[in-house]
Design a protein around this motif. Structure first.
Motif, mmCIF file in Angstrom:
data_model
loop_
_atom_site.group_PDB
_atom_site.id
_atom_site.type_symbol
_atom_site.label_atom_id
_atom_site.label_comp_id
_atom_site.label_asym_id
_atom_site.label_seq_id
_atom_site.Cartn_x
_atom_site.Cartn_y
_atom_site.Cartn_z
ATOM 1 N N GLY A 67 4.415 4.930 7.775
ATOM 2 C CA GLY A 67 5.245 5.123 6.596
ATOM 3 C C GLY A 67 4.780 4.382 5.366
ATOM 4 N N HIS A 68 3.765 3.544 5.508
ATOM 5 C CA HIS A 68 3.325 2.708 4.399
ATOM 6 C C HIS A 68 2.427 3.451 3.416
ATOM 7 C CE1 HIS A 68 2.649 -1.121 2.430
ATOM 8 N NE2 HIS A 68 1.337 -0.993 2.525
ATOM 9 N N ASP A 69 1.878 4.582 3.818
ATOM 10 C CA ASP A 69 0.849 5.235 3.007
ATOM 11 C C ASP A 69 0.908 6.738 3.248
ATOM 12 O OD1 ASP A 69 -1.939 6.404 2.619
ATOM 13 O OD2 ASP A 69 -2.270 4.395 1.822
ATOM 14 N N LYS A 70 1.039 7.529 2.184
ATOM 15 C CA LYS A 70 1.170 8.977 2.334
ATOM 16 C C LYS A 70 -0.070 9.615 2.943
ATOM 17 C CE LYS A 70 4.643 9.963 -1.215
ATOM 18 N NZ LYS A 70 5.038 8.579 -1.466
ATOM 19 N N VAL A 71 -1.244 9.044 2.703
ATOM 20 C CA VAL A 71 -2.459 9.581 3.304
ATOM 21 C C VAL A 71 -2.402 9.429 4.822
ATOM 22 C CG1 VAL A 71 -4.960 9.307 3.491
ATOM 23 C CG2 VAL A 71 -3.849 9.197 1.244
ATOM 24 N N GLU A 72 -2.071 8.218 5.283
ATOM 25 C CA GLU A 72 -1.980 7.992 6.728
ATOM 26 C C GLU A 72 -0.856 8.834 7.333
ATOM 27 O OE1 GLU A 72 -4.280 6.370 8.256
ATOM 28 O OE2 GLU A 72 -5.195 5.893 6.332
#
Length: 272
Positions: A67-72
């Motif tokens: 949830g920390h990064d839209k790419v991940e």
């Protein structure tokens, strides 16, 4: 069950809970080691708590990492549910990559900043000038197909169940459905196909506290993203969220088989 919390507002009223300030957590190592659960730490605390002090954290590590990064997040969605993930291009921000995305994507399309939240950092790209302005704001290019819709659904998953689901209708200025950007809450029933997708994603990815944003296009659901720290605008009043969290933590804390093994203990040969 003894709990330690780093978020006084999200755990207000939780029984047997010690609240600590995040920047002082290393002063309380023994307290943290002995706690059954550590609740709502900051992202930057995660490695020290989980790997250093061996704490059990809620939300789950997966909830934080994905949830920390839209790419991940998008890569995780593509891994477990590619058929429900809008077509997305992720590239380094260079002149060749800018031109390649512009020439490849159908127009209009959506561009996002990888670590923005609450509806911020989301762009509707209609012109080359829109694309240029977006590209100047990010190191990583994230372009996603535009889905024609005037609403999406927020599906709140806590633990291993859907706590609630509601529609978010488009803001007056158009495009944005996020309540923080002017979207409105509609409590009309959300189709099961949407809540089922959110719950499936949560279970397969190990996410246990999230507000999933699900779009419905001609009856087919697409996952847009999820927010680990979702707003409470659509949750109503009362203690339902608290009870859901505490019930899940108790279930996860209890031994799976408190009465011992169900099969008889094998008889070992005895030397005579």
């Amino acid at each position: 069950m003894h709990l330690v919390s780093f978020d006084i507002f999200r755990t207000l009223g939780f029984p047997n809970t010690t609240v600590l300030k995040p920047d002082q957590f290393l002063r309380h190592k023994e307290l943290l080691r002995e706690a059954d659960w550590v609740l709502f730490p900051e992202y930057w605390q995660l490695n020290a708590l989980v790997h250093g002090l061996k704490c059990r954290v809620f939300p789950s590590v997966a909830s934080y990492r994905i949830g920390h990064d839209k790419v991940e997040m998008t890569r995780a969605f593509q891994a477990v549910a590619p058929e429900h993930t809008p077509w997305t291009m992720v590239e380094a921000n260079g002149p060749l990559e800018r031109d390649m995305i512009w020439d490849t994507m159908s127009h209009p399309f959506v561009a996002k900043l990888p670590k923005a939240s609450m509806g911020e950092g989301v762009w509707l790209i209609e012109t080359r000038e829109d694309w240029r302005r977006y590209c100047e704001c990010t190191d990583v290019l994230y372009a996603q197909e535009y889905l024609p819709l005037d609403r999406d659904a927020r599906v709140v998953v806590v633990g291993d169940r859907v706590l609630t689901a509601y529609w978010r209708t488009q803001a007056d200025q158009g495009f944005y459905n996020n309540v923080a950007r002017g979207g409105r809450i509609d409590t009309s029933p959300v189709p099961e196909v949407m809540t089922d997708l959110a719950l499936r994603l949560a279970r397969e990815l190990g996410v246990d506290h999230a507000g999933f944003d699900i779009a419905l296009v001609e009856g087919y659901p697409y996952v847009l993203e999820f927010n680990r720290l979702f707003g409470n605008q659509g949750l109503g009043q009362g203690t339902e969220l608290q009870e859901a969290i505490l019930g899940y933590l108790r279930k996860q804390t209890a031994p799976e088989d408190p009465d011992g093994p169900t099969e008889p203990t094998p008889l070992w040969p005895v030397a005579v």
